[in-house]
Design a protein around this motif. Structure first.
Motif, PDB file in Angstrom:
ATOM      1  N   ARG A  14      49.626  31.556  16.550  1.00 58.75           N
ATOM      2  CA  ARG A  14      48.437  31.144  17.269  1.00 58.75           C
ATOM      3  C   ARG A  14      48.389  31.295  18.637  1.00 58.75           C
ATOM      4  O   ARG A  14      49.645  30.543  18.999  1.00 58.75           O
ATOM      5  N   VAL A  15      47.472  30.898  19.298  1.00 56.26           N
ATOM      6  CA  VAL A  15      47.420  30.494  20.623  1.00 56.26           C
ATOM      7  C   VAL A  15      47.628  28.792  20.661  1.00 56.26           C
ATOM      8  O   VAL A  15      46.677  28.333  19.948  1.00 56.26           O
ATOM      9  N   LEU A  16      48.432  28.242  21.337  1.00 53.31           N
ATOM     10  CA  LEU A  16      48.514  26.903  21.481  1.00 53.31           C
ATOM     11  C   LEU A  16      48.169  26.399  22.843  1.00 53.31           C
ATOM     12  O   LEU A  16      47.973  24.973  23.089  1.00 53.31           O
TER      13      LEU A  16
ATOM     14  N   ALA B 271      46.771  32.216  28.474  1.00 58.29           N
ATOM     15  CA  ALA B 271      47.175  31.956  26.729  1.00 58.29           C
ATOM     16  C   ALA B 271      48.505  31.910  26.659  1.00 58.29           C
ATOM     17  O   ALA B 271      49.242  32.892  27.094  1.00 58.29           O
ATOM     18  N   VAL B 272      48.956  30.916  25.917  1.00 63.16           N
ATOM     19  CA  VAL B 272      50.340  30.819  25.418  1.00 63.16           C
ATOM     20  C   VAL B 272      50.267  30.783  23.970  1.00 63.16           C
ATOM     21  O   VAL B 272      49.751  29.964  23.439  1.00 63.16           O
TER      22      VAL B 272
ATOM     23  N   VAL C 134      40.920  23.451  29.894  1.00 60.83           N
ATOM     24  CA  VAL C 134      42.255  23.707  29.162  1.00 60.83           C
ATOM     25  C   VAL C 134      42.065  23.308  28.002  1.00 60.83           C
ATOM     26  O   VAL C 134      41.818  22.096  27.622  1.00 60.83           O
ATOM     27  N   LEU C 135      42.551  24.065  26.986  1.00 61.73           N
ATOM     28  CA  LEU C 135      42.482  23.670  25.520  1.00 61.73           C
ATOM     29  C   LEU C 135      44.045  23.805  25.044  1.00 61.73           C
ATOM     30  O   LEU C 135      44.718  24.654  25.298  1.00 61.73           O
ATOM     31  N   ALA C 136      44.458  22.816  23.989  1.00 60.17           N
ATOM     32  CA  ALA C 136      45.584  22.772  23.561  1.00 60.17           C
ATOM     33  C   ALA C 136      45.655  22.537  22.012  1.00 60.17           C
ATOM     34  O   ALA C 136      45.008  21.953  21.455  1.00 60.17           O
ATOM     35  N   GLY C 137      46.866  22.887  21.540  1.00 61.04           N
ATOM     36  CA  GLY C 137      47.004  22.981  20.234  1.00 61.04           C
ATOM     37  C   GLY C 137      46.608  23.827  19.342  1.00 61.04           C
ATOM     38  O   GLY C 137      45.509  24.759  19.803  1.00 61.04           O
ATOM     39  N   SER C 138      46.706  23.967  18.001  1.00 59.14           N
ATOM     40  CA  SER C 138      46.247  24.839  17.221  1.00 59.14           C
ATOM     41  C   SER C 138      44.864  24.836  17.087  1.00 59.14           C
ATOM     42  O   SER C 138      43.894  25.663  16.441  1.00 59.14           O
ATOM     43  N   GLY C 139      44.114  23.507  16.977  1.00 58.33           N
ATOM     44  CA  GLY C 139      42.957  23.224  17.140  1.00 58.33           C
ATOM     45  C   GLY C 139      42.134  23.497  18.251  1.00 58.33           C
ATOM     46  O   GLY C 139      40.824  23.256  18.380  1.00 58.33           O
TER      47      GLY C 139
ATOM     48  N   GLU D  42      53.095  20.544  19.078  1.00 57.33           N
ATOM     49  CA  GLU D  42      52.928  21.596  18.607  1.00 57.33           C
ATOM     50  C   GLU D  42      53.453  22.500  19.806  1.00 57.33           C
ATOM     51  O   GLU D  42      53.931  23.660  19.724  1.00 57.33           O
ATOM     52  N   LEU D  43      53.184  22.042  21.079  1.00 61.08           N
ATOM     53  CA  LEU D  43      53.386  22.640  22.612  1.00 61.08           C
ATOM     54  C   LEU D  43      54.434  21.571  23.268  1.00 61.08           C
ATOM     55  O   LEU D  43      54.073  20.321  23.222  1.00 61.08           O
ATOM     56  N   LEU D  44      55.165  22.053  23.856  1.00 58.67           N
ATOM     57  CA  LEU D  44      56.188  21.480  24.777  1.00 58.67           C
ATOM     58  C   LEU D  44      55.956  21.953  26.334  1.00 58.67           C
ATOM     59  O   LEU D  44      56.186  22.982  26.521  1.00 58.67           O
TER      60      LEU D  44
END
Length: 166
Positions: free
Chosen positions: A6-8, A27-28, A62-67, A156-158
């Motif tokens: 997934r993109v996180l 994208a990460v 900026v969007l973060a997390g699986s959601g 989910e992301l560090l």
């Protein structure tokens, strides 16, 4: 067949300094490491702050997390752990105390918090310094403690915005 990671984290048309700066798209993927290098207060640090939801970009999102929540939203910040090489705590608070406080705040259950605190301390090799006040920790021990505090919420992301110690 295994599903793709997934993109996180997504930067969409992000500009952090001036309106005339070229926009950044990035994208990460989960399970990967992305490194942005720069001096303190450089664009790399500003992008890290945007990723952690501590700063909003001048332009873009900026969007973060699986959601794919906005990074500055409650959900986006909950999905993201952030380490900047500092850890603020009351005087004489120990490494274990900091981790336990973060775990208890995240879990809300004292009994499970004690077990989870012990697990995180063991996982990050902090057993020997768990009872040591933060002000007496080495920079490497302080960084591992900051990581332990960050891991208390199971992000989910560090995002790490400082030099890494061994």
């Amino acid at each position: 067949m295994e599903s793709p990671p997934r993109v996180l984290l997504k930067f969409l048309g992000v500009s952090v300094n001036r309106e005339s700066d070229p926009p950044t798209d990035l994208a990460v993927l989960g399970g990967t490491i992305t490194v942005l290098l720069g001096e303190k207060d450089s664009i790399a640090g500003k992008l890290a702050s945007c990723a952690a939801g501590l700063m909003s970009p001048r332009k873009g999102k900026v969007l973060a997390g699986s959601g794919m929540w906005p990074s500055h939203s409650r959900e986006g910040r909950a999905a993201t752990g952030y380490i900047n090489g500092q850890l603020e705590a009351p005087p004489d608070m120990t490494a274990r105390g900091c981790v336990n406080l973060a775990v208890t705040a995240a879990a809300g259950n004292r009994k499970s918090a004690s077990l989870e605190t012990a697990e995180i301390i063991r996982w990050l090799d902090l057993e020997n310094v768990a009872a040591t006040p933060l002000e007496r920790l080495t920079p490497a021990e302080l960084q591992r403690t900051a990581m332990a505090v960050s891991m208390a919420t199971s992000p989910e992301l560090l995002v790490i915005d400082c030099p890494l110690h061994d």
